[in-house]
Write an enzyme that holds these catalytic residues in place. Structure first.
Site, PDB file in Angstrom:
ATOM      1  N   HIS A  11       0.806  -1.103   0.183  1.00 26.98           N
ATOM      2  CA  HIS A  11       0.015   0.008  -0.141  1.00 26.98           C
ATOM      3  C   HIS A  11       0.899   1.244   0.066  1.00 26.98           C
ATOM      4  O   HIS A  11       0.509   2.283   0.577  1.00 26.98           O
ATOM      5  CB  HIS A  11      -0.793  -0.015   1.215  1.00 26.98           C
ATOM      6  CG  HIS A  11      -1.907  -1.053   1.090  1.00 26.98           C
ATOM      7  ND1 HIS A  11      -3.313  -1.022   0.591  1.00 26.98           N
ATOM      8  CD2 HIS A  11      -1.864  -2.388   1.636  1.00 26.98           C
ATOM      9  CE1 HIS A  11      -3.715  -2.061   0.757  1.00 26.98           C
ATOM     10  NE2 HIS A  11      -3.025  -3.029   1.481  1.00 26.98           N
TER      11      HIS A  11
ATOM     12  N   ASN B 281     -10.199  -2.854   2.513  1.00 24.38           N
ATOM     13  CA  ASN B 281     -10.015  -2.991   1.152  1.00 24.38           C
ATOM     14  C   ASN B 281     -11.229  -2.545   0.313  1.00 24.38           C
ATOM     15  O   ASN B 281     -12.454  -2.547   0.899  1.00 24.38           O
ATOM     16  CB  ASN B 281      -9.236  -4.072   0.847  1.00 24.38           C
ATOM     17  CG  ASN B 281      -7.784  -4.384   1.017  1.00 24.38           C
ATOM     18  OD1 ASN B 281      -7.188  -3.222   1.157  1.00 24.38           O
ATOM     19  ND2 ASN B 281      -7.331  -5.432   1.046  1.00 24.38           N
TER      20      ASN B 281
ATOM     21  N   TYR C  50       1.049  -3.885  12.377  1.00 25.32           N
ATOM     22  CA  TYR C  50       0.864  -2.485  11.880  1.00 25.32           C
ATOM     23  C   TYR C  50       1.626  -1.377  12.824  1.00 25.32           C
ATOM     24  O   TYR C  50       2.262  -0.510  12.478  1.00 25.32           O
ATOM     25  CB  TYR C  50      -0.677  -1.955  11.834  1.00 25.32           C
ATOM     26  CG  TYR C  50      -1.249  -2.415  10.496  1.00 25.32           C
ATOM     27  CD1 TYR C  50      -1.568  -3.867  10.646  1.00 25.32           C
ATOM     28  CD2 TYR C  50      -1.837  -1.828   9.457  1.00 25.32           C
ATOM     29  CE1 TYR C  50      -2.087  -4.502   9.292  1.00 25.32           C
ATOM     30  CE2 TYR C  50      -2.190  -2.411   8.592  1.00 25.32           C
ATOM     31  CZ  TYR C  50      -2.666  -3.729   8.359  1.00 25.32           C
ATOM     32  OH  TYR C  50      -3.158  -4.526   7.140  1.00 25.32           O
TER      33      TYR C  50
HETATM   34 FE1  HDE Z   1      -2.497  -4.594   5.532  1.00 26.16          FE
HETATM   35  N1  HDE Z   1      -0.479  -3.863   5.944  1.00 26.16           N
HETATM   36  N2  HDE Z   1      -1.669  -6.530   6.230  1.00 26.16           N
HETATM   37  N3  HDE Z   1      -4.103  -5.451   5.156  1.00 26.16           N
HETATM   38  N4  HDE Z   1      -3.115  -3.048   4.872  1.00 26.16           N
HETATM   39  C1  HDE Z   1      -0.061  -2.514   5.843  1.00 26.16           C
HETATM   40  O1  HDE Z   1       0.939  -1.334   7.453  1.00 26.16           O
HETATM   41  C2  HDE Z   1      -0.569  -6.622   7.045  1.00 26.16           C
HETATM   42  C3  HDE Z   1      -4.470  -6.806   5.274  1.00 26.16           C
HETATM   43  C4  HDE Z   1      -4.239  -2.660   4.635  1.00 26.16           C
HETATM   44  O2  HDE Z   1      -3.401   3.701   3.887  1.00 26.16           O
HETATM   45  C5  HDE Z   1       1.113  -2.389   6.507  1.00 26.16           C
HETATM   46  O3  HDE Z   1       1.387   0.941   7.530  1.00 26.16           O
HETATM   47  C6  HDE Z   1      -0.611  -8.200   7.595  1.00 26.16           C
HETATM   48  C7  HDE Z   1      -5.803  -6.953   4.974  1.00 26.16           C
HETATM   49  C8  HDE Z   1      -4.142  -1.286   4.054  1.00 26.16           C
HETATM   50  O4  HDE Z   1      -1.667   3.603   5.194  1.00 26.16           O
HETATM   51  C9  HDE Z   1       1.610  -3.640   7.289  1.00 26.16           C
HETATM   52  C10 HDE Z   1      -1.554  -8.848   6.896  1.00 26.16           C
HETATM   53  C11 HDE Z   1      -6.281  -5.778   4.625  1.00 26.16           C
HETATM   54  C12 HDE Z   1      -3.137  -0.562   4.344  1.00 26.16           C
HETATM   55  C13 HDE Z   1       0.388  -4.720   6.742  1.00 26.16           C
HETATM   56  C14 HDE Z   1      -2.349  -7.507   6.131  1.00 26.16           C
HETATM   57  C15 HDE Z   1      -5.207  -4.950   4.652  1.00 26.16           C
HETATM   58  C16 HDE Z   1      -2.121  -1.772   4.669  1.00 26.16           C
HETATM   59  C17 HDE Z   1       2.075  -1.565   5.659  1.00 26.16           C
HETATM   60  C18 HDE Z   1      -2.261 -10.188   6.960  1.00 26.16           C
HETATM   61  C19 HDE Z   1      -7.801  -5.330   4.463  1.00 26.16           C
HETATM   62  C20 HDE Z   1      -2.708   0.847   3.888  1.00 26.16           C
HETATM   63  C21 HDE Z   1       2.473  -0.302   5.927  1.00 26.16           C
HETATM   64  C22 HDE Z   1      -2.387 -10.550   8.438  1.00 26.16           C
HETATM   65  C23 HDE Z   1      -8.606  -5.531   5.380  1.00 26.16           C
HETATM   66  C24 HDE Z   1      -2.768   1.611   5.165  1.00 26.16           C
HETATM   67  C25 HDE Z   1       1.500  -0.206   7.000  1.00 26.16           C
HETATM   68  C26 HDE Z   1      -2.387   2.965   4.831  1.00 26.16           C
HETATM   69  C27 HDE Z   1      -0.993  -1.712   5.298  1.00 26.16           C
HETATM   70  C28 HDE Z   1       0.403  -5.617   7.177  1.00 26.16           C
HETATM   71  C29 HDE Z   1      -3.778  -7.769   5.372  1.00 26.16           C
HETATM   72  C30 HDE Z   1      -5.269  -3.468   4.332  1.00 26.16           C
HETATM   73  C31 HDE Z   1       2.981  -4.220   6.751  1.00 26.16           C
HETATM   74  C32 HDE Z   1       0.511  -8.690   8.158  1.00 26.16           C
HETATM   75  C33 HDE Z   1      -6.785  -8.245   5.031  1.00 26.16           C
HETATM   76  C34 HDE Z   1      -5.572  -0.293   3.576  1.00 26.16           C
HETATM   77  O5  HDE Z   1       1.687  -3.373   8.558  1.00 26.16           O
END
Ligand code: HDE
Length: 698
Positions: A81, A154, A368
């Site tokens: 993202h 999402n 996060y």
């Molecule tokens: Fe994320 N995800 N994610 N994700 N995600 C990040 O956090 C992570 C997942 C989502 O505009 C990171 O600040 C793991 C699902 C959005 O700043 C990180 C898992 C969904 C955004 C991270 C998921 C998301 C992130 C990268 C599996 C939809 C952007 C930088 C367990 C519900 C937020 C950060 C923004 C961002 C980890 C799965 C949505 C690495 C470990 C499911 C919208 O922490």
């Protein structure tokens, strides 16, 4: 002669080798320029040198501080993202939800809570394009009076995987390949499909990712989903399960694949610009927040597990109750300080909300917070204005890198009895108003054992993928089959496409056959399903085309003009579009001046060469005979019309423009009109029935 700053005091001009900008102390200056230490700067054009042509001196603290700061301007981009655009706004509650949740923001009808929303693509880097085929992030920070709540979702209601332990594998596989660093923002490559083909649990999400949901027209026309099951908790401690939805006011609208590809060339910042400009123009993006609420009894009766993030609950089964609206009405003042430094975290919840045991969500609760430390460099990132709560915040956490506050007194521990001695004792916990984890009994078959397992229904990887397929229109199905074909055609590992098709046979035989035919491979044996799929009744809510709004509200109409065009006709059209809530952009071969029929001149908004029709929702061709004759020789004009037709858009044209339409291969249908009201009405739609005339789909 040259003085010590290289400025020729006699002539007022810079010397040949050491010119200075002539703007000192002039245009638009406000106050004195200083260093970060507050020292006034006398010369911001020249570094300190030993002699006019001598080396720069180390003691030049003005130069060193400026370059030092510049050298450290970037922070690590998000691992996923990374490419995002954001805006400020508010959430307004329609009706009190006190009966289901004690969350403060859901108590008082009409109350507004400030929000900051960031939308993103997933796979590409921070500088990548806006319109690849990809999932879009939809993250909202609510600054409630009782603390920050982050709903980090999402634009697709399900996810690729069921357990957080697979996330690094998913992301490594989808991002650019490790050795060659391409492709930079797309899934159409070996490693993604190699991995996905070996992970049947991705199948449902793949159906969505290959659908038009992954190529939205605008961030303003995407839905949003919290995906996981969450809990609402009321004042009596009663738990109601809940899934969160965002419904765009403008309805859903997607591009076509060919259009999305061409948009990458036309405007890298298509979505970012669209979001920014719509707010500048006062057409504020808006979504309604919807809740699907259910209880344990309902959850137990479903043929899928509500803790499995690869499953959704059809809206026809549990309706989405609209409880409020989010309006984005202010652009960030500074991209870095706000959009880049905003730190979302699904663990940020407020009393009245709680997590479920969804194993994907549970992993996110750790990830996060952890990632922010590496991105923002300090455990004090919550003090950055965009992350700070707008309600009082008090605790005994102290120190750390970049501590911005100056805590007073000795009370940095608790309990303490300092208050008894007239000193500040600091805050105390409150069992009544503080966050209390909702009552939950951790149960599993082997009560008490530590297990690396998944619950039984998680093994059904195909029923909902089939539900999604069955719920689409014919046109949407053709797009899905074609995207699978396109993406797999980019895969060089020979056995991978067959492995995907073998999985798809469990979804729908016709889909599998179409993809295999598109790829020119034999239909392979069906993959063995861990659990036999079932048939679920189709859900219209899953289709974009069944839920589109026929409107030009918030959309842009491109008007192609040339020398000889009728100024009155142009004006009438611009007015009609505006009064229907749309925007217009005049496009001409020369942007500076088009000579109209009455001899007057008109300045266009965009030059034809740089304003192809893919940046518009519909186009009008307002030409005279002479103008048409001239444009027949302009490849960009023919392409303008040809692409509008190929991208299934409405085309309104003057009679005199007919030859240009003919040359571009336009054939009559409902979307091809004259000017006037018929066009304004037609422009609110896309003409999917036209598609078989313009391209072969799988
Ligand atoms: Fe994320 N995800 N994610 N994700 N995600 C990040 O956090 C992570 C997942 C989502 O505009 C990171 O600040 C793991 C699902 C959005 O700043 C990180 C898992 C969904 C955004 C991270 C998921 C998301 C992130 C990268 C599996 C939809 C952007 C930088 C367990 C519900 C937020 C950060 C923004 C961002 C980890 C799965 C949505 C690495 C470990 C499911 C919208 O922490």
């Amino acid at each position: 002669m040259a003085n010590k700053s290289g400025f020729d005091t006699d002539t007022g001009r810079g010397g040949e080798t050491h010119q200075r900008a002539p703007t000192r102390g002039s245009h638009g200056a406000e106050g004195h320029l200083t260093t970060n230490q507050g020292i006034r700067v006398s010369d911001n054009q020249n570094s300190l040198k030993a002699g006019v042509r001598g080396p720069t001196l180390l003691e030049d603290f003005v130069l060193r501080e400026k370059i030092f700061h510049f050298d450290h301007e970037r922070i690590p981009e998000r691992i996923v993202h990374a490419r995002g655009s954001a805006a400020h706004g508010y959430f307004e509650l329609y009706k009190s939800l006190a009966h289901v949740t004690k969350a403060d923001l859901f108590q008082r009808a009409g109350e507004k809570t400030p929000v900051f929303a960031r939308f993103s693509t997933v796979a590409g880097g921070a500088g990548s394009v806006d319109t690849p085929r990809d999932v879009r992030g939809f993250a909202v920070k609510f600054y409630t009076q009782k603390g920050n709540w982050d709903l980090v979702g999402n634009n697709i209601p399900v996810f690729f995987i069921q357990d957080a332990i697979k996330f690094p594998d998913l992301v490594h596989a989808v991002k650019m390949e490790a050795d060659r660093a391409y492709p930079q923002a797309g899934s159409a490559h070996d490693t993604f499909w190699d991995w996905a083909s070996l992970m049947p649990e991705t199948t449902h999400m793949l159906m969505w990712a290959m659908s038009d949901r992954a190529i939205p027209r605008s961030l303003r026309t995407i839905e949003g989903f919290g995906i996981h099951t969450f809990k609402l908790v009321n004042a009596r401690g009663k738990v109601t399960f809940c899934k969160f939805h965002w419904k765009p006011k403008l309805g859903m609208q997607s591009t076509l694949w060919d259009e999305a590809l061409k948009l990458q060339a036309a405007d890298n910042d298509y979505h970012r610009r669209d979001l920014h400009e719509s707010i500048v123009s006062g057409a504020y993006p808006e979504w309604e927040l919807g809740l699907q609420m259910f209880d344990q009894e309902f959850a137990d009766a479903q043929p899928y597990d509500v803790l499995d993030a690869t499953k959704l609950i059809p809206e026809e089964v549990v309706p989405v109750r609209l409880v409020g609206r989010m309006v984005l009405d202010r652009n960030p003042d500074n991209f870095f300080a706000e959009t880049e430094q905003v730190a979302f975290c699904p663990a940020n919840i407020v009393p009245g909300l709680d997590f479920s045991n969804d194993p994907l969500l549970q992993g996110r609760l750790f990830s996060y917070l952890d990632t922010q430390k590496s991105r923002l460099g300090t455990a004090n990132f919550h003090q950055i204005p965009i992350n700070a709560p707008k309600c009082p915040m008090m605790n005994f956490q102290r120190d750390g890198q970049m501590q911005m506050n100056v805590p007073t007194g000795r009370a940095n521990y608790e309990p303490n009895s300092l208050a008894a001695h007239g000193e500040e004792g600091g805050p105390r916990e409150c069992p009544v108003t503080g966050f209390v984890t909702a009552h939950d009994r951790v149960e599993n078959d082997e009560q008490g054992d530590k297990l690396r397992v998944r619950a039984e229904l998680f093994a059904d990887h195909y029923s909902q993928a089939r539900l999604f397929w069955k719920s689409q229109t014919d046109s949407e199905r053709a797009h899905i089959a074609s995207s699978f074909t396109f993406e797999l055609s980019k895969v060089a590992l020979e056995e991978v496409p067959a492995r995907v098709v073998a999985n798809l046979r469990n979804v729908d035989e016709e889909l599998a056959t179409r993809v295999a035919a598109g790829l020119g491979i034999k239909v392979p044996a069906k993959a063995k399903a861990a659990r036999a799929p079932i048939d679920m009744p189709p859900s219209d809510a899953l289709s974009i085309q069944k839920n589109m709004k026929a409107t030009i509200e918030g959309r842009t109409i491109g008007i192609l003009i040339a020398d000889g065009s009728d100024g009155g006709e142009i004006q009438k059209l611009v007015k009609a579009v505006k009064s229907a809530g749309g925007k217009t952009m005049l496009v001409a071969p020369r942007v500076g001046s088009t000579k109209l029929a009455d001899g007057s001149t008109l300045k266009a908004d965009g030059q034809l060469a740089g304003s192809p029709s893919q940046i518009f929702d519909a186009v009008a061709i307002v030409l005279s005979e002479k103008g048409c004759q001239a444009l027949l020789k302009e490849a960009a004009a023919v392409q303008f019309v040809m692409d509008a037709f190929g991208h299934l858009k409405a085309i309104g044209a003057t009679k005199a423009a007919t030859r240009l339409l003919d040359k571009a291969g336009v054939e009559a249908d409902e979307g091809i009109t004259g000017l006037g009201n018929a066009f304004v009405k037609a422009a609110g739609r896309r003409y999917y029935a036209r598609e078989p005339k313009v391209r072969t789909l799988a």
